[in-house]
Write a protein that holds these residues in place. Sequence first.
Motif, short mmCIF file in Angstrom:
data_model
loop_
_atom_site.label_atom_id
_atom_site.label_comp_id
_atom_site.label_asym_id
_atom_site.label_seq_id
_atom_site.Cartn_x
_atom_site.Cartn_y
_atom_site.Cartn_z
N UNK A 1 45.16 73.45 33.39
CA UNK A 1 44.65 73.26 34.75
C UNK A 1 45.20 74.28 35.73
N UNK A 2 44.50 74.39 36.86
CA UNK A 2 44.95 75.29 37.92
C UNK A 2 46.25 74.78 38.52
N UNK A 3 46.36 73.45 38.66
CA UNK A 3 47.53 72.88 39.31
C UNK A 3 48.61 72.48 38.31
N UNK A 4 48.20 71.87 37.18
CA UNK A 4 49.21 71.49 36.20
C UNK A 4 48.68 71.62 34.78
N UNK A 5 49.63 71.71 33.86
CA UNK A 5 49.28 71.83 32.45
C UNK A 5 49.79 70.59 31.75
N UNK A 6 48.91 69.97 30.96
CA UNK A 6 49.32 68.78 30.20
C UNK A 6 49.16 69.08 28.73
N UNK A 7 50.13 68.63 27.94
CA UNK A 7 50.06 68.85 26.50
C UNK A 7 50.03 67.49 25.80
N UNK A 8 49.04 67.34 24.94
CA UNK A 8 48.86 66.08 24.20
C UNK A 8 49.11 66.37 22.73
N UNK A 9 49.95 65.56 22.10
CA UNK A 9 50.19 65.73 20.67
C UNK A 9 49.71 64.48 19.96
N UNK A 10 48.95 64.70 18.89
CA UNK A 10 48.40 63.60 18.11
C UNK A 10 49.52 62.64 17.69
N UNK A 11 49.30 61.38 17.94
CA UNK A 11 50.29 60.38 17.54
C UNK A 11 51.39 60.16 18.56
N UNK A 12 51.52 61.08 19.52
CA UNK A 12 52.60 60.93 20.52
C UNK A 12 52.06 60.76 21.93
N UNK A 13 50.80 61.12 22.12
CA UNK A 13 50.24 61.05 23.47
C UNK A 13 50.59 62.28 24.29
N UNK A 14 50.55 62.14 25.62
CA UNK A 14 50.85 63.27 26.50
C UNK A 14 52.36 63.46 26.55
N UNK A 15 52.83 64.58 26.03
CA UNK A 15 54.29 64.79 25.93
C UNK A 15 54.83 65.66 27.04
N UNK A 16 53.92 66.36 27.75
CA UNK A 16 54.41 67.25 28.78
C UNK A 16 53.39 67.37 29.90
N UNK A 17 53.89 67.30 31.12
CA UNK A 17 53.01 67.51 32.28
C UNK A 17 53.82 68.30 33.28
N UNK A 18 53.47 69.56 33.45
CA UNK A 18 54.22 70.39 34.38
C UNK A 18 53.26 71.23 35.23
N UNK A 19 53.71 71.61 36.43
CA UNK A 19 52.85 72.45 37.26
C UNK A 19 52.62 73.81 36.59
N UNK A 20 51.41 74.36 36.71
CA UNK A 20 51.18 75.69 36.13
C UNK A 20 51.60 76.76 37.14
N UNK A 21 52.90 76.87 37.28
CA UNK A 21 53.48 77.85 38.22
C UNK A 21 54.56 78.62 37.48
N UNK A 22 54.61 79.92 37.73
CA UNK A 22 55.62 80.76 37.10
C UNK A 22 56.32 81.56 38.19
N UNK A 23 57.66 81.58 38.17
CA UNK A 23 58.40 82.38 39.15
C UNK A 23 58.78 83.70 38.48
#
Length: 334
Positions: free
Chosen positions: A11-33
């Motif tokens: 996403x433009x605002x955040x990136x979510x990662x879903x792993x089979x069997x574990x659900x959404x394991x990561x949700x972080x803003x898509x921002x890089x310094x």
Amino acid sequence: MMSNDIGIDLGTASILVYIKGKGVVLKEPSVVAIDRETNKIMAIGEEARLMIGRTPGNIVAVRPLRKGVISDYTVTEKMMKYFITKSVGKRTLRKPRICVCIPSNATEVERKAVEDATYQAGARDVSIIEEPVAAAIGAGIDIAKACGNMIVDIGGGTSDIAVISLGGTVVSTSIKVAGDDFDEALVRYMRKKHNLLIGERTAEEIKINIGAAFRRPEVITMEVRGRNLVTGLPKTIMVTSDETLEALSEPAMQIVDAVHNVLERTPPELAADIFERGIVMTGGGSLLNGLDQLIFEKTGINTMIADDPLTAVAIGTGKYIEFLHGDPHSKRDF
């Protein structure tokens, strides 16, 4: 053998990662310094978001994705690599199969850029899915049936509106008006109405706390701090939810018009299904207070927000891999 199928909601605002069997394991803003002088990445995700608007000159916080598409290829690739490693861990023998979602009107070039970046970030196999289809799967809709469903997915950079039947998109549109535009509208309004300059993080807080797309039953207020443009000094004012209604009416109506436009192009049989089943909203932007009521008022179609609108696309993206590669009965799990 641990399955390492990954679904990524890029996403433009955040990136979510879903792993089979574990659900959404990561949700972080898509921002890089990034350090401008050395071109080195200083921080990624939440750490980088906290730096927005607060960095010394040589460090800039950038969003490598603009309006749902890659605007900075190398940074996106590094960011994805970082998030994939963070979710899966370094100790994976096999490279993961990754499914990524993109806005429904992304061009071939944009699609290819996402695919290449995902391979570069360490995928063994990449599938691309359109955002509204992923959102529908994630919202628990059985998309394999011959029945019309309407999805309105409002993210940070784009709003995708689609009518889905038999696992595919029948009519769709993607407009570059979404959560970020609500923030920008608030920044503009505060400047024009109160001579107050606020940052995008403050604008987002206003939107979340007192934002309104439809008049709230009772007016609520919030203290807003910014810089007075006349004196140049910091200043605090009280803002009401009715003011946000005024500020947000333009972007909100653009989304309603897009919904209207898709309904106009929908085949009559499917339009009848939608009238019966209602419109389902997903994405962070759908949480703007009263947006569902506004769509209902303007279309006359019952509009509801999915159970977990923020993760619907990521979950749908992950489940789509199982649908593509899984057992033939997995269609039933949709």
